[in-house]
Design an enzyme around this catalytic site. Structure first.
Site, PDB file in Angstrom:
ATOM      1  N   CYS A 299       0.287  -1.055  15.750  1.00  0.00           N
ATOM      2  CA  CYS A 299       1.078  -0.378  14.709  1.00  0.00           C
ATOM      3  C   CYS A 299       0.175   0.427  13.776  1.00  0.00           C
ATOM      4  O   CYS A 299       0.575   1.455  13.242  1.00  0.00           O
ATOM      5  CB  CYS A 299       1.919  -1.383  13.920  1.00  0.00           C
ATOM      6  SG  CYS A 299       0.949  -2.718  13.179  1.00  0.00           S
TER       7      CYS A 299
ATOM      8  N   HIS B 159       1.845  -5.723   9.135  1.00  0.00           N
ATOM      9  CA  HIS B 159       2.420  -4.682   9.980  1.00  0.00           C
ATOM     10  C   HIS B 159       2.359  -3.338   9.257  1.00  0.00           C
ATOM     11  O   HIS B 159       2.521  -3.275   8.042  1.00  0.00           O
ATOM     12  CB  HIS B 159       3.883  -5.053  10.286  1.00  0.00           C
ATOM     13  CG  HIS B 159       4.580  -4.103  11.202  1.00  0.00           C
ATOM     14  ND1 HIS B 159       4.124  -3.816  12.472  1.00  0.00           N
ATOM     15  CD2 HIS B 159       5.704  -3.354  11.027  1.00  0.00           C
ATOM     16  CE1 HIS B 159       4.947  -2.951  13.049  1.00  0.00           C
ATOM     17  NE2 HIS B 159       5.911  -2.652  12.184  1.00  0.00           N
TER      18      HIS B 159
END
Length: 420
Positions: free
Chosen positions: A68, A371
């Site tokens: 990510c 994330h």
């Protein structure tokens, strides 16, 4: 008989109902899987705004295993139009391998390996985005090249998005400086683009699209507090790393938002303000001929076309790298950088104004976990890029994000334009 008929009718209805349920379950399951894997259920209808017949569709990037950090940076860069267009307009290349030997090739300085090209894989990835496909693109070829030429990013552990961005831009810059059919890339840049020679900022040699777009220059001014000798040094930069001032760092919980709000201006002021260097950073004064106490101040000597601001959210304590989770308020339009300029009188009325184009956000507590997602503006609409999932969003949502990296684009001067 009527009872039997009714019973048969009920059975038939139940069968039809079950069949419909099965069909809808199958359809919804297929849709759910498609959403999970590829989701960009933004179709062309959604994007027909203000009578426009644009059928553009935002394409997500598959997560290859904690990638990510890479996806958020790629989506941000893909929405910086001038930068992205340069790569998309490059011709496709055949890499030097077997039958293709002797054809044109990009040169990479990665251990003399001519079989990989970061520029080529970056170009392919950018071309795959914003083409209208609803299928998420898998950047595995690019990730393979990243592994080959950037050993720090090998493996599938979470990485720092800012660190990745710097390595990516540095390596693109180095590879673009290599020859192309015997012609220097920097020559192509000067001849074939509207990035004029006056905008060059050379980091490690000749200018490339990387330095022409992101390159700025800082003046580092150091004054000896003993004899008053002033030392000036010019430092090129591709981004500015800003501290979140310590007085704003004490908010530990989500609900504890008391006290003054930290703004991007606070961070910029902290970066450029006069600062007395501590005992560990004594300055070697050439006049005193020894290390002395001194002050330091940064000025911006030249602003870039795209101003990239990195908020230093991760810092080391005795044993851990902690995250500063403080919300920093930032403008979506009209960031005025004039007061940080060395010679503001030489700049035009609009030349120091910047508008936000992308934001990278880190969700979670630690640099090695959590994330990354990105918000980016494309043709007047804001999108949220979360790996494969892309959703339309609004300015209010973007403004509430706890930004980690901010990308601002220099506003093009227009006659009679108002400052927002």
């Amino acid at each position: 008989k009527r009872f039997n008929d009714t019973k048969m009718g009920l059975v038939q209805k139940v069968r039809e109902h079950l069949q419909n349920l099965e069909n809808s379950a199958f359809t919804s399951d297929r849709h759910r899987k498609r959403k999970l894997l590829e989701n960009s259920s933004l179709n062309s209808k959604l994007l027909k705004v203000n009578g426009s017949t644009t059928a553009l569709c935002a394409t997500g990037l598959r997560n290859l295993g904690n990638t990510c950090f890479m996806n958020a940076i790629l989506q941000s860069l893909s929405n910086i139009q001038q930068f992205c267009c340069y790569f998309k307009e490059l011709p496709a290349v055949e890499l030097r391998n077997g039958k293709t030997a002797g054809r044109r090739t990009y040169h990479t300085r990665s251990q003399g390996d001519n079989n990989v090209s970061l520029v080529e894989e970056f170009r392919k990835t950018l071309c795959a985005l914003w083409q209208g496909s609803q299928t998420a693109f898998s950047p595995e070829s690019l990730f393979y090249v990243v592994w080959k030429i950037m050993p720090n990013f090998r493996g599938y552990q979470q990485q720092d998005a800012h660190e990745f961005m710097r390595y990516l831009l540095d390596h693109l810059h180095l590879e673009l400086q290599g020859g192309f059919n015997g012609v220097s890339r920097s020559v192509i840049l000067q001849e074939n683009s509207n990035l004029s020679a006056s905008n060059k900022c050379c980091i490690n040699g000749a200018s490339t699209v990387v330095t022409a777009i992101f390159g700025g220059i800082l003046q580092n001014e150091v004054n000896c507090l003993i004899c008053g000798t002033e030392s000036r040094k010019f430092d090129p930069f591709l981004d500015l790393s800003l501290d979140i001032p310590s007085q704003f760092r004490n908010k530990r919980t989500k609900n504890q938002e008391s006290g003054p709000m930290c703004t991007l201006r606070d961070c910029l002021r902290s970066f450029t303000d006069l600062e007395e260097l501590d005992e560990t950073e004594l300055y070697m004064c050439h006049k005193c001929k020894k290390k002395q106490k001194s002050t330091k101040k940064f000025w911006i000597q030249k602003l870039p076309k795209v101003l990239c601001l990195h908020l230093k959210r991760f810092h080391w304590t005795a044993y851990l790298r902690n995250k500063v989770d403080t919300y920093v308020e930032f403008p979506l339009r009209g960031l005025d950088m004039k007061c940080y300029l060395l010679e503001p009188e030489n700049s035009g009325p609009e030349s120091c104004l910047y508008d936000l184009v992308a934001v990278v956000v880190h969700h979670g507590s630690g640099v090695g976990s959590g994330h990354y997602t990105a918000y980016a503006a494309h043709e007047g609409r804001w999108f949220h890029f979360n790996d494969s999932t892309v959703t339309l969003t609004d300015e209010e949502t973007v403004g509430k994000a706890k930004a980690y990296i901010l990308f601002y684009v220099e506003r093009q001067a227009k006659p009679g334009a108002e400052k927002l």
